[in-house]
Design a protein around this motif. Structure first.
Motif, PDB file in Angstrom:
ATOM      1  N   ILE A  34       0.811  -1.216   0.000  1.00 33.50           N
ATOM      2  CA  ILE A  34       0.000   0.000   0.000  1.00 33.50           C
ATOM      3  C   ILE A  34       0.848   1.271   0.000  1.00 33.50           C
ATOM      4  CG2 ILE A  34      -2.008  -1.139   1.019  1.00 33.50           C
ATOM      5  CD1 ILE A  34      -1.290   0.212   3.689  1.00 33.50           C
ATOM      6  N   GLY A  35       2.168   1.100   0.027  1.00 37.70           N
ATOM      7  CA  GLY A  35       3.067   2.253  -0.104  1.00 37.70           C
ATOM      8  C   GLY A  35       3.147   3.128   1.125  1.00 37.70           C
ATOM      9  N   CYS A  36       3.249   2.519   2.297  1.00 35.16           N
ATOM     10  CA  CYS A  36       3.369   3.315   3.523  1.00 35.16           C
ATOM     11  C   CYS A  36       4.612   4.188   3.489  1.00 35.16           C
ATOM     12  CB  CYS A  36       3.430   2.404   4.745  1.00 35.16           C
ATOM     13  SG  CYS A  36       1.851   1.654   5.161  1.00 35.16           S
ATOM     14  N   ARG A  74      -0.465   5.384   0.079  1.00 36.57           N
ATOM     15  CA  ARG A  74      -0.982   5.943  -1.176  1.00 36.57           C
ATOM     16  C   ARG A  74      -2.497   6.112  -1.200  1.00 36.57           C
ATOM     17  NH1 ARG A  74       1.142   0.827  -3.479  1.00 36.57           N
ATOM     18  NH2 ARG A  74       2.972   2.035  -3.981  1.00 36.57           N
ATOM     19  N   PHE A  75      -3.224   5.532  -0.240  1.00 37.54           N
ATOM     20  CA  PHE A  75      -4.684   5.622  -0.249  1.00 37.54           C
ATOM     21  C   PHE A  75      -5.266   6.400   0.929  1.00 37.54           C
ATOM     22  CE2 PHE A  75      -3.467   1.392  -1.944  1.00 37.54           C
ATOM     23  CZ  PHE A  75      -3.664   1.674  -3.280  1.00 37.54           C
ATOM     24  N   SER A  76      -4.436   6.750   1.926  1.00 36.89           N
ATOM     25  CA  SER A  76      -4.992   7.344   3.143  1.00 36.89           C
ATOM     26  C   SER A  76      -3.939   8.095   3.946  1.00 36.89           C
ATOM     27  CB  SER A  76      -5.590   6.219   4.007  1.00 36.89           C
ATOM     28  OG  SER A  76      -6.158   6.728   5.180  1.00 36.89           O
ATOM     29  N   VAL A  77      -4.430   9.035   4.746  1.00 38.46           N
ATOM     30  CA  VAL A  77      -3.662   9.720   5.783  1.00 38.46           C
ATOM     31  C   VAL A  77      -4.435   9.459   7.064  1.00 38.46           C
ATOM     32  CG1 VAL A  77      -2.843  11.956   6.619  1.00 38.46           C
ATOM     33  CG2 VAL A  77      -2.904  11.484   4.144  1.00 38.46           C
ATOM     34  N   TYR A  78      -3.758   8.980   8.124  1.00 38.92           N
ATOM     35  CA  TYR A  78      -4.510   8.480   9.275  1.00 38.92           C
ATOM     36  C   TYR A  78      -3.776   8.699  10.592  1.00 38.92           C
ATOM     37  CZ  TYR A  78      -1.276   4.774   7.959  1.00 38.92           C
ATOM     38  OH  TYR A  78      -0.150   4.084   7.588  1.00 38.92           O
ATOM     39  N   PHE A 111      -9.310   9.757   2.984  1.00 40.75           N
ATOM     40  CA  PHE A 111      -9.090   8.864   1.852  1.00 40.75           C
ATOM     41  C   PHE A 111      -9.201   9.681   0.564  1.00 40.75           C
ATOM     42  CE2 PHE A 111     -10.941   6.619   5.386  1.00 40.75           C
ATOM     43  CZ  PHE A 111     -10.112   5.524   5.529  1.00 40.75           C
ATOM     44  N   PRO A 112      -8.120  10.358   0.200  1.00 41.17           N
ATOM     45  CA  PRO A 112      -8.194  11.260  -0.957  1.00 41.17           C
ATOM     46  C   PRO A 112      -8.330  10.518  -2.284  1.00 41.17           C
ATOM     47  CG  PRO A 112      -5.982  11.246  -0.017  1.00 41.17           C
ATOM     48  CD  PRO A 112      -6.827  10.390   0.860  1.00 41.17           C
ATOM     49  N   GLY A 113      -9.068  11.133  -3.182  1.00 41.91           N
ATOM     50  CA  GLY A 113      -9.178  10.641  -4.549  1.00 41.91           C
ATOM     51  C   GLY A 113     -10.034   9.402  -4.717  1.00 41.91           C
ATOM     52  N   VAL A 114     -10.115   8.967  -5.953  1.00 36.84           N
ATOM     53  CA  VAL A 114     -10.921   7.793  -6.301  1.00 36.84           C
ATOM     54  C   VAL A 114     -10.342   6.536  -5.665  1.00 36.84           C
ATOM     55  CG1 VAL A 114     -11.677   6.329  -8.214  1.00 36.84           C
ATOM     56  CG2 VAL A 114     -11.749   8.826  -8.450  1.00 36.84           C
ATOM     57  N   TYR A 119     -10.384   2.256  -1.488  1.00 37.96           N
ATOM     58  CA  TYR A 119      -9.726   1.674  -0.317  1.00 37.96           C
ATOM     59  C   TYR A 119     -10.643   1.759   0.903  1.00 37.96           C
ATOM     60  CZ  TYR A 119      -6.123   0.703   3.162  1.00 37.96           C
ATOM     61  OH  TYR A 119      -5.392   0.172   4.194  1.00 37.96           O
ATOM     62  N   ARG A 120     -11.279   2.912   1.085  1.00 40.13           N
ATOM     63  CA  ARG A 120     -12.208   3.071   2.205  1.00 40.13           C
ATOM     64  C   ARG A 120     -13.328   2.034   2.123  1.00 40.13           C
ATOM     65  NH1 ARG A 120     -14.221   6.940   5.913  1.00 40.13           N
ATOM     66  NH2 ARG A 120     -16.416   6.531   6.315  1.00 40.13           N
ATOM     67  N   LEU A 121     -13.861   1.834   0.953  1.00 39.49           N
ATOM     68  CA  LEU A 121     -14.908   0.833   0.756  1.00 39.49           C
ATOM     69  C   LEU A 121     -14.414  -0.565   1.137  1.00 39.49           C
ATOM     70  CD1 LEU A 121     -17.786   0.270  -0.393  1.00 39.49           C
ATOM     71  CD2 LEU A 121     -16.653  -0.161  -2.582  1.00 39.49           C
ATOM     72  N   LEU A 122     -13.202  -0.899   0.698  1.00 44.34           N
ATOM     73  CA  LEU A 122     -12.658  -2.235   0.952  1.00 44.34           C
ATOM     74  C   LEU A 122     -12.276  -2.465   2.411  1.00 44.34           C
ATOM     75  CD1 LEU A 122     -10.385  -2.630  -2.196  1.00 44.34           C
ATOM     76  CD2 LEU A 122     -12.562  -3.779  -1.744  1.00 44.34           C
ATOM     77  N   VAL A 123     -11.759  -1.436   3.069  1.00 48.91           N
ATOM     78  CA  VAL A 123     -11.218  -1.623   4.411  1.00 48.91           C
ATOM     79  C   VAL A 123     -12.167  -1.133   5.515  1.00 48.91           C
ATOM     80  CG1 VAL A 123      -9.312  -0.998   5.946  1.00 48.91           C
ATOM     81  CG2 VAL A 123      -8.872  -1.579   3.568  1.00 48.91           C
ATOM     82  N   ILE A 124     -12.728   0.027   5.358  1.00 43.98           N
ATOM     83  CA  ILE A 124     -13.564   0.604   6.409  1.00 43.98           C
ATOM     84  C   ILE A 124     -15.008   0.119   6.286  1.00 43.98           C
ATOM     85  CG2 ILE A 124     -14.419   2.735   7.469  1.00 43.98           C
ATOM     86  CD1 ILE A 124     -11.379   2.316   7.777  1.00 43.98           C
ATOM     87  N   ASP A 125     -15.612   0.340   5.139  1.00 43.69           N
ATOM     88  CA  ASP A 125     -17.023  -0.015   4.975  1.00 43.69           C
ATOM     89  C   ASP A 125     -17.260  -1.521   5.061  1.00 43.69           C
ATOM     90  OD1 ASP A 125     -17.398   2.687   4.737  1.00 43.69           O
ATOM     91  OD2 ASP A 125     -17.681   2.662   2.569  1.00 43.69           O
TER      92      ASP A 125
END
Length: 147
Positions: A34-36, A74-78, A111-114, A119-125
């Motif tokens: 995920i490119g941490c 690459r998919f989130s700031v947390y 979760f910026p961008g498309v 990613y939010r859908l896959l991990v959070i939702d």
């Protein structure tokens, strides 16, 4: 926010939180995929501001009350915040001379961008994140208060 009560004083729970945070970036293939931003452990030990574990950087370490971690990939700031709250009673069914500690884990993320939305859908939702956070709390509790 997720929480659990542990029959131990905050100092014992704090040590278990630090031990568990040291292994949060496992498995390392996920951190790379995920490119941490932070991929290798570095910095002071025990964990203090500036310490790094894979996937996280320590922003605040206020023993035994609060540990704040942040991360970027690459998919989130947390952020992941652990708060330890003593019940102050000095009594416990498992440890007669110890207090109980409420351990809270709070996460906050954007979760910026498309790709972030996916990613939010896959991990959070999907609730995977909820299961993972509960698992972290359970492992901390078991470290301090074995079954």
């Amino acid at each position: 926010m997720h929480s659990t009560t542990i029959s131990a004083p905050p100092e014992a729970v704090w040590r278990a939180v630090l031990d568990q945070v040291e292994v949060l970036g496992q498995p390392s293939w996920y951190v790379r995929t995920i490119g941490c931003r932070d991929r290798r452990s570095s910095g002071p030990r025990p964990l203090a501001p500036g310490s790094v574990v894979p996937g996280f950087r320590v922003m605040t370490a206020d023993p035994p009350d609060c540990l704040v971690l942040d991360g970027v990939h690459r998919f989130s700031v947390y952020t992941l915040t652990f708060r330890l709250i003593s019940d102050g009673t000095g009594t416990s069914t498992h440890l007669p001379d110890a207090t109980s500690t409420r351990l809270e884990a709070h996460t906050d993320a954007t979760f910026p961008g498309v790709l972030g939305a996916v990613y939010r859908l896959l991990v959070i939702d999907s609730r995977i994140h909820r299961v993972a956070t509960r698992s972290i709390l359970t492992r901390i509790r078991r470290r301090v208060q074995p079954v």
